[in-house]
Design a protein around this motif. Structure first.
Motif, mmCIF file in Angstrom:
data_model
loop_
_atom_site.group_PDB
_atom_site.id
_atom_site.type_symbol
_atom_site.label_atom_id
_atom_site.label_comp_id
_atom_site.label_asym_id
_atom_site.label_seq_id
_atom_site.Cartn_x
_atom_site.Cartn_y
_atom_site.Cartn_z
ATOM 1 N N ILE A 256 17.231 -3.978 9.354
ATOM 2 C CA ILE A 256 16.672 -4.272 8.178
ATOM 3 C C ILE A 256 15.170 -4.596 8.201
ATOM 4 N N ALA A 257 14.427 -4.420 7.271
ATOM 5 C CA ALA A 257 12.974 -4.582 7.336
ATOM 6 C C ALA A 257 12.959 -5.904 6.589
ATOM 7 N N TYR A 258 12.108 -6.675 7.144
ATOM 8 C CA TYR A 258 12.016 -8.226 6.821
ATOM 9 C C TYR A 258 10.317 -8.344 6.426
ATOM 10 N N GLY A 259 9.760 -8.791 5.307
ATOM 11 C CA GLY A 259 8.432 -8.973 5.188
ATOM 12 C C GLY A 259 8.263 -9.562 3.807
ATOM 13 N N ILE B 3 17.665 -11.311 11.861
ATOM 14 C CA ILE B 3 17.709 -10.046 11.016
ATOM 15 C C ILE B 3 16.557 -9.494 11.378
ATOM 16 N N ALA B 4 15.203 -10.021 11.439
ATOM 17 C CA ALA B 4 14.193 -9.043 11.866
ATOM 18 C C ALA B 4 14.156 -8.434 13.381
ATOM 19 N N SER B 5 14.662 -9.260 14.224
ATOM 20 C CA SER B 5 14.844 -9.104 15.541
ATOM 21 C C SER B 5 15.697 -7.916 15.822
ATOM 22 N N ARG B 6 16.762 -7.564 14.973
ATOM 23 C CA ARG B 6 17.756 -6.514 15.171
ATOM 24 C C ARG B 6 17.159 -5.347 14.875
ATOM 25 N N PHE C 121 14.134 -8.920 2.246
ATOM 26 C CA PHE C 121 14.629 -8.058 2.857
ATOM 27 C C PHE C 121 14.887 -6.568 2.273
ATOM 28 N N ILE C 122 14.809 -5.488 3.064
ATOM 29 C CA ILE C 122 15.142 -4.138 2.527
ATOM 30 C C ILE C 122 15.858 -3.662 3.371
ATOM 31 N N SER C 123 16.976 -2.808 3.030
ATOM 32 C CA SER C 123 17.950 -2.153 3.905
ATOM 33 C C SER C 123 17.147 -0.802 4.342
ATOM 34 N N LYS C 124 17.491 -0.160 5.502
ATOM 35 C CA LYS C 124 17.276 1.017 5.827
ATOM 36 C C LYS C 124 17.398 2.133 4.795
ATOM 37 N N GLU C 125 18.528 2.009 4.033
ATOM 38 C CA GLU C 125 18.776 3.132 2.956
ATOM 39 C C GLU C 125 17.631 3.113 2.020
ATOM 40 N N TRP C 126 17.206 1.844 1.380
ATOM 41 C CA TRP C 126 16.526 1.876 0.533
ATOM 42 C C TRP C 126 14.900 1.846 0.900
ATOM 43 N N LEU C 127 14.448 1.614 1.906
ATOM 44 C CA LEU C 127 13.203 1.607 2.456
ATOM 45 C C LEU C 127 12.284 2.588 1.958
#
Length: 244
Positions: free
Chosen positions: A80-83, A74-77, A92-98
């Motif tokens: 979606i933000a991972y941290g 997921i991080a490599s794709r 994880f946080i989606s692009k929409e919600w970041l």
């Protein structure tokens, strides 16, 4: 994932359960649907990847079914933000919600402005200087960050804690997990976390697009969303898990 009697206890569902996520693509689809999701079990029931996967498959090493491997994929794709975004723990946080997390967590501050206003530490600045404007597209191995920012033997202390705080503030996220390479260019060892800024993933304009609203309004959006999709959650549970 509590440690009970020195044994890690994993919570999840059976493969046949309708709520079970069977593949990394299932996980990505679910995270995109709910908007954000911690990796491991927390105070909010069912609000984690752990609780929607088969416990026995964790750390089995098969990326087809192992959720621990999924986090790397997921991080490599870069979709979606991972941290460490949830109570100093991974998720994880989606692009929409970041953008809403960025606006609330940063309180409307880019890091340079945070530093200028005396709200950032020197240790944070030493790390973020590696991602200064001229290096905004950098993707840096965690071990290289530690060395280049002056941490380690004879230098600054508390690297892991500073990195966690910078992720909680949404200034950094995990871009990938990659093996290091020797002087011959040969890969070796276990995969190491590679970090970048969210702006590197999706651009400054998008990442900061919620700056136009008050940080408290972004926080309310996030809380209301959790209450909508997890109505069993209490206000105190939400505030703890989301660090609000």
């Amino acid at each position: 994932m509590p440690n009970e009697n020195r044994t890690w206890i994993m919570y999840g569902v059976a493969w046949e359960d309708p709520e079970c996520l069977h593949t990394v693509d299932d996980a990505i689809a679910y995270i995109s649907e709910v908007g954000f999701l911690p990796l491991f079990k927390n105070d909010i029931p069912s609000f984690s990847l752990e609780e929607r996967t088969v416990p026995e498959y964790w750390w089995c090493g098969d990326p087809k079914v192992d959720p621990w491997e999924w986090r790397e994929i997921i991080a490599s794709r870069g979709e979606i933000a991972y941290g460490k975004f949830f109570d100093k723990k991974a998720g994880f946080i989606s692009k929409e919600w970041l953008p809403y997390f960025v606006n609330y967590r940063r309180d409307g501050y880019d890091f340079d402005a945070l530093w200028e206003d005396g709200k950032a530490s020197m240790r944070q600045k030493k790390i973020m200087d590696l991602f200064a404007e001229e290096h905004i597209d950098e993707e840096i191995f965690s071990n290289e960050m530690k060395k280049n920012a002056g941490f380690g033997k004879g230098g600054e202390k508390g690297f892991d804690g500073v990195m966690t705080n910078l992720q909680m503030l949404t200034y950094l996220c995990v871009r990938d997990f990659r093996q290091r390479r020797n002087k011959k260019g040969e890969a070796y060892g276990w995969p190491v976390a590679v970090y970048c800024t969210p702006e590197h993933l999706w651009g400054y304009e998008y990442v900061t697009s919620a700056y136009k609203e008050a940080p408290k309004e972004s926080a309310k959006r996030i809380i209301d969303h959790v209450m909508e999709i997890y109505p069993i959650a209490t206000s105190n549970q939400i505030k703890k898990v989301l660090s609000m």
